[in-house]
Write an enzyme that holds these catalytic residues in place. Structure first.
Site, mmCIF file in Angstrom:
data_model
loop_
_atom_site.group_PDB
_atom_site.id
_atom_site.type_symbol
_atom_site.label_atom_id
_atom_site.label_comp_id
_atom_site.label_asym_id
_atom_site.label_seq_id
_atom_site.Cartn_x
_atom_site.Cartn_y
_atom_site.Cartn_z
ATOM 1 N NE ARG A 1 93.818 -78.727 52.673
ATOM 2 C CZ ARG A 1 92.673 -79.077 53.000
ATOM 3 N NH1 ARG A 1 91.682 -78.437 52.135
ATOM 4 N NH2 ARG A 1 92.274 -79.755 53.917
ATOM 5 N NE ARG B 1 86.699 -82.844 59.518
ATOM 6 C CZ ARG B 1 86.705 -82.156 58.493
ATOM 7 N NH1 ARG B 1 86.236 -80.939 58.456
ATOM 8 N NH2 ARG B 1 87.624 -82.361 57.426
ATOM 9 N NE ARG C 1 93.107 -84.185 56.047
ATOM 10 C CZ ARG C 1 92.936 -83.653 54.775
ATOM 11 N NH1 ARG C 1 93.915 -83.680 53.865
ATOM 12 N NH2 ARG C 1 91.805 -82.916 54.209
ATOM 13 N NE ARG D 1 92.649 -81.198 48.712
ATOM 14 C CZ ARG D 1 91.668 -81.407 49.592
ATOM 15 N NH1 ARG D 1 90.404 -81.217 49.203
ATOM 16 N NH2 ARG D 1 91.769 -81.458 50.815
ATOM 17 C CE LYS E 1 83.389 -83.239 53.983
ATOM 18 N NZ LYS E 1 84.738 -83.860 53.845
HETATM 19 P P1 AMP Z 1 88.941 -79.411 55.579
HETATM 20 O O1 AMP Z 1 89.084 -78.583 54.673
HETATM 21 O O2 AMP Z 1 87.421 -79.632 55.837
HETATM 22 O O3 AMP Z 1 89.554 -80.887 55.250
HETATM 23 O O4 AMP Z 1 89.479 -79.357 57.163
HETATM 24 C C1 AMP Z 1 90.764 -79.358 57.247
HETATM 25 C C2 AMP Z 1 91.315 -79.436 58.707
HETATM 26 O O5 AMP Z 1 90.354 -78.380 59.427
HETATM 27 C C3 AMP Z 1 90.866 -80.585 59.628
HETATM 28 O O6 AMP Z 1 91.777 -81.805 59.077
HETATM 29 C C4 AMP Z 1 90.744 -80.079 60.955
HETATM 30 O O7 AMP Z 1 92.202 -80.143 61.704
HETATM 31 C C5 AMP Z 1 90.331 -78.945 60.966
HETATM 32 N N1 AMP Z 1 88.761 -78.837 61.035
HETATM 33 C C6 AMP Z 1 87.751 -78.390 59.987
HETATM 34 N N2 AMP Z 1 86.533 -78.610 60.321
HETATM 35 C C7 AMP Z 1 86.479 -79.216 61.587
HETATM 36 C C8 AMP Z 1 85.512 -79.696 62.455
HETATM 37 N N3 AMP Z 1 84.326 -79.590 62.158
HETATM 38 N N4 AMP Z 1 86.016 -80.166 63.449
HETATM 39 C C9 AMP Z 1 87.244 -80.295 64.257
HETATM 40 N N5 AMP Z 1 88.300 -80.013 63.182
HETATM 41 C C10 AMP Z 1 87.798 -79.351 61.913
#
Ligand code: AMP
Length: 210
Positions: free
Chosen positions: A156, A88, A167, A123, A13
């Site tokens: 990460r 999400r 996840r 990654r 994404k």
């Molecule tokens: P990402 O970089 O988009 O994979 O986000 C990393 C982490 O941030 C996720 O695993 C969640 O813990 C938190 N996070 C990011 N966006 C959201 C969202 N819309 N709702 C809840 N948690 C989020």
């Protein structure tokens, strides 16, 4: 254009959000990046989010909804935006509707779980500028050093194998129902995203035309 990119963590994404951003000249907004930035700066939001994030769990809806409300109120969102990683959950999508924001299109990038696990495991991200690499598909020129800024590239915490499985589980349980949510509104486009990045980009841009 107001767009949402849907898909499992690691479906690509973020990469596609950047491609669309350059193509349409609208900002790409990643709640994950905003939260990581808040964490780095030691803000209250960052502290609230840390334990959830490290465990691969979703940060509570009310926290991310507040974050997105603030971000979408900024001037650069007036002509549209791309949401990467928000919504999400169904309550987050409902909150977006309640803000009176009419989304034009939702692009769902589909990649099988096994491929996701392989992608996320390799990654590496620059802890200084956030640039993204992959040990196999897109290594930095010098291992552990960012090509762009010379900062250290690291894995990460939530890309560690056990957390990736959590996840993916969270994605299937809480985020995947959004496909139905937006299909019912007639604005969902599904893009197959397991091949080359350039191929996925071509498909994504095509999906925006339709
Ligand atoms: P990402 O970089 O988009 O994979 O986000 C990393 C982490 O941030 C996720 O695993 C969640 O813990 C938190 N996070 C990011 N966006 C959201 C969202 N819309 N709702 C809840 N948690 C989020």
């Amino acid at each position: 254009m107001k767009l949402i990119l849907l898909g499992a963590p690691g479906a690509g994404k973020g990469t596609q959000a950047e491609v669309i951003m350059d193509h349409l000249n609208i900002p790409a907004i990643s709640t994950g990046n905003i939260i990581r930035e808040a964490l780095k700066n030691g803000t209250e939001v960052g502290l609230k989010a840390k334990s959830y994030m490290d465990a691969g769990k979703l940060v509570p809806d009310e926290v991310v909804i507040e974050i997105i409300k603030e971000r979408l109120a900024k001037d650069d969102c007036k002509n549209g935006f791309i949401l990467d990683g928000f919504p999400r959950t169904v309550p987050q999508a409902e909150a977006l509707d309640a803000m009176g924001i009419a989304i034009d299109k939702v692009v769902d990038i589909e990649v099988a779980d096994e491929k996701i696990a392989q992608r996320l495991g390799g990654r590496r991200v620059c802890s200084n500028c956030g640039a993204s690499y992959h040990t196999e598909y897109k290594p930095s020129k010098v291992e552990g050093v960012c090509d762009k800024c010379g900062g250290p590239t690291v894995q990460r915490k939530d890309d560690e194998p056990a957390t990736v499985l959590d996840r993916l589980k969270v994605y299937h349980e809480q985020t995947e129902p959004l496909k139905d949510y937006y299909a019912k509104k007639g604005i969902l486009a599904v893009v197959y995203g397991a091949e080359e990045v350039s191929e996925t980009s071509a498909r994504t841009l095509k999906a925006l035309e339709g």
